[in-house]
Design an enzyme around this catalytic site. Structure first.
Site, PDB file in Angstrom:
ATOM      1  N   ARG A  97     -18.961  26.508  86.183  1.00 32.28           N
ATOM      2  CA  ARG A  97     -18.581  25.353  85.358  1.00 32.28           C
ATOM      3  C   ARG A  97     -19.092  24.039  85.948  1.00 32.28           C
ATOM      4  O   ARG A  97     -19.413  23.109  85.208  1.00 32.28           O
ATOM      5  CB  ARG A  97     -17.058  25.284  85.204  1.00 32.28           C
ATOM      6  CG  ARG A  97     -16.529  26.294  84.209  1.00 32.28           C
ATOM      7  CD  ARG A  97     -15.062  26.057  83.945  1.00 32.28           C
ATOM      8  NE  ARG A  97     -14.571  26.982  82.939  1.00 32.28           N
ATOM      9  CZ  ARG A  97     -13.370  26.920  82.398  1.00 32.28           C
ATOM     10  NH1 ARG A  97     -12.522  25.986  82.787  1.00 32.28           N
ATOM     11  NH2 ARG A  97     -12.997  27.796  81.488  1.00 32.28           N
ATOM     12  N   LYS A 151      -4.713  40.876  76.233  1.00 34.24           N
ATOM     13  CA  LYS A 151      -3.807  40.297  75.235  1.00 34.24           C
ATOM     14  C   LYS A 151      -4.419  40.252  73.853  1.00 34.24           C
ATOM     15  O   LYS A 151      -5.339  39.498  73.578  1.00 34.24           O
ATOM     16  CB  LYS A 151      -3.428  38.875  75.670  1.00 34.24           C
ATOM     17  CG  LYS A 151      -2.354  38.865  76.736  1.00 34.24           C
ATOM     18  CD  LYS A 151      -1.857  37.453  76.969  1.00 34.24           C
ATOM     19  CE  LYS A 151      -2.325  36.948  78.312  1.00 34.24           C
ATOM     20  NZ  LYS A 151      -2.433  35.535  78.456  1.00 34.24           N
ATOM     21  N   GLY A 154     -13.166  33.288  80.120  1.00 29.77           N
ATOM     22  CA  GLY A 154     -13.003  33.162  81.560  1.00 29.77           C
ATOM     23  C   GLY A 154     -13.164  34.478  82.307  1.00 29.77           C
ATOM     24  O   GLY A 154     -13.960  34.582  83.243  1.00 29.77           O
ATOM     25  N   GLY A 198     -10.291  30.121  76.396  1.00 30.32           N
ATOM     26  CA  GLY A 198      -9.480  29.863  75.204  1.00 30.32           C
ATOM     27  C   GLY A 198     -10.193  28.956  74.216  1.00 30.32           C
ATOM     28  O   GLY A 198     -10.122  29.165  72.997  1.00 30.32           O
TER      29      GLY A 198
HETATM   30  C1  3PG Z   1      -9.312  26.816  80.849  1.00 28.29           C
HETATM   31  O1  3PG Z   1      -9.903  27.241  81.845  1.00 28.29           O
HETATM   32  O2  3PG Z   1      -8.778  27.550  80.013  1.00 28.29           O
HETATM   33  C2  3PG Z   1      -9.339  25.335  80.616  1.00 28.29           C
HETATM   34  O3  3PG Z   1      -9.805  24.653  81.737  1.00 28.29           O
HETATM   35  C3  3PG Z   1      -7.990  24.835  80.178  1.00 28.29           C
HETATM   36  O4  3PG Z   1      -7.000  25.118  81.126  1.00 28.29           O
HETATM   37  P1  3PG Z   1      -5.542  25.519  80.647  1.00 28.29           P
HETATM   38  O5  3PG Z   1      -5.650  26.836  79.958  1.00 28.29           O
HETATM   39  O6  3PG Z   1      -4.712  25.561  81.903  1.00 28.29           O
HETATM   40  O7  3PG Z   1      -5.076  24.443  79.701  1.00 28.29           O
HETATM   41 MG    MG Z   2      -6.916  28.618  79.752  1.00 26.49          MG
END
Ligand code: 3PG
Ligand code: MG
Length: 396
Positions: A37, A193, A350, A374
């Site tokens: 990132r 999930k 992720g 997300g």
């Molecule tokens: C992520 O990695 O999903 C984003 O940086 C947002 O983080 P969060 O899910 O803790 O809001």
């Molecule tokens: Mg997240």
């Protein structure tokens, strides 16, 4: 209409200070867990410096701290940035009361979530942030689905809000997947999930020719079909939904036909369980499915050969443990060869990115690897993301 990007008006940045929201949600336990990132934002930082910006101030969150938490401080990123940019990099610890060092060309702010105002989309916090830049750039695609002050309330303090180069690339690549994928278009979906994936599955199934399902979410589908799932993870609340989805799109959905299981819950890799392969799609009583089996890997691989574009989200199993890594690893390696044949694989999420990184596959071997987890899923589901909605639009 498209987003106004920094490339549209390079002259605007000359001799100005620029606040750039990035997503450096990569610090855990006092260290950087993955640099992808960070690396992906460097072209925007370099672009602004070359455009003559007086100062580039980078702002990000990491983790979900409740107040100040040293293990989530962004300080470890300073040296990494210095190294990559070949510039001194300043650091501002007090985002609300402090100010940027006058001589610093690149400055990083402390984790924005140390202040409650960030999560609360608080205009006062946004105002404090806006002191760091005469101009504002959003390059934080990964957090654009959160209504946080630095990507939302901040809009009121700038006449124009620019998209950074990474943001623009993410939006372009994912818009193609969402609206106009190259055909045949196949989707490989995994992860645990199912709840988070319902809207995106419903959106993508309209465009996809095939959807292969792996990971724990497969057990909810298998149970909905009346198969035995042993003690595998099942989301009881989504069995009805899965049954309906299979009824409507059964011709497109491909489910595992065998599994790699453990004889008990896996708390620690390699300890306290034995590994068993199943003969077919049923998981016998007492066993827990943790990966897709060899027959399934072969079937998914042979099916994916027919795709021109693939969207892959979510691991096929518990790839963090060697016992259950094969499904994810072998399909990842297989998909990494598509580029050579002019086929496009878009990787989102992720955990999926973590898997690619764990298996030492260079990100360049895929057509596009999203920095959003997300955010990518919500974008593909067709939702309007707060952090993107505030970016100024440009008439074509
Ligand atoms: C992520 O990695 O999903 C984003 O940086 C947002 O983080 P969060 O899910 O803790 O809001
Ligand atoms: Mg997240």
């Amino acid at each position: 209409m498209r987003l106004l990007t920094v490339k549209d008006e390079p002259q605007a940045f000359k001799d100005r200070t620029v606040l750039v929201r990035v997503d450096y949600n990569v610090v855990k336990g006092g260290r950087i867990t993955d640099t992808y990132r960070i690396d992906r934002t460097l072209s925007t930082v370099k672009f602004l410096l070359e455009a003559g910006a007086k100062r580039v101030v980078l702002a990000s969150h990491s983790g979900r701290p409740k107040g100040r938490d040293d293990s989530l401080s962004l300080r470890p990123i300073v040296d990494y940035l210095k190294d990559k940019l070949g510039e001194e990099v300043g650091f501002v610890e007090d985002v609300v009361g402090g100010k940027a060092p006058e001589d610093g060309k690149v400055v990083l702010l402390e984790n924005l979530r140390f202040w409650e105002g960030e999560k609360g989309d608080d205009p006062d916090f946004a105002k404090a942030l806006s002191r760091f830049g005469e101009l504002y750039v959003n390059d934080a695609f990964g957090v654009s689905h959160r209504k946080n002050a630095s990507v939302h309330a901040i809009k009121d303090f700038y006449d124009k809000r620019y998209a950074g180069l990474l943001m623009a690339e993410e939006v372009e690549a994912l818009t193609t997947v969402r609206d106009n994928p190259e055909k045949p278009f196949h989707v490989l979906f995994g992860g645990a999930k199912i709840k988070d994936k319902v809207p995106v599955l419903e959106a993508l199934v309209k465009k996809a020719d095939k959807i292969y399902v792996g990971g724990a979410m497969a057990y909810t589908f298998l149970k909905a079909q009346g198969k035995e799932v042993g003690n595998s993870l099942v989301d009881e609340e989504h069995i009805e939904w899965a049954r309906g989805f299979l009824n409507d799109h059964g011709d497109k959905v491909v489910l595992p036909e065998d599994h790699v299981c453990a004889t008990g819950k896996v708390e620690e890799c390699g300890k306290g369980y034995e590994v068993r392969d199943t003969e077919d799609e049923n998981v016998p009583d007492g066993l827990i499915g943790y990966d897709i089996g060899w027959k399934t890997i072969k079937r998914y691989r042979d099916g994916l050969k027919g795709a021109q574009m693939v969207f892959w989200n979510g691991p096929m199993g518990m790839f963090e443990c060697e016992d259950f890594e094969c499904g994810t690893k072998l399909l990842a390696i297989f998909l990494s060869s598509f580029k050579d044949d002019g086929k496009k694989v878009i990787v989102g999420g992720g955990d999926t990115v973590a898997a690619v990184s764990r298996f030492h596959i260079p990100y360049e071997d895929f057509h596009f690897v999203s920095t959003g987890g997300g955010a990518a899923l919500e974008f593909l589901a067709g939702k309007e993301l707060p952090g993107i909605s505030i970016i100024t639009k440009k008439e074509d």
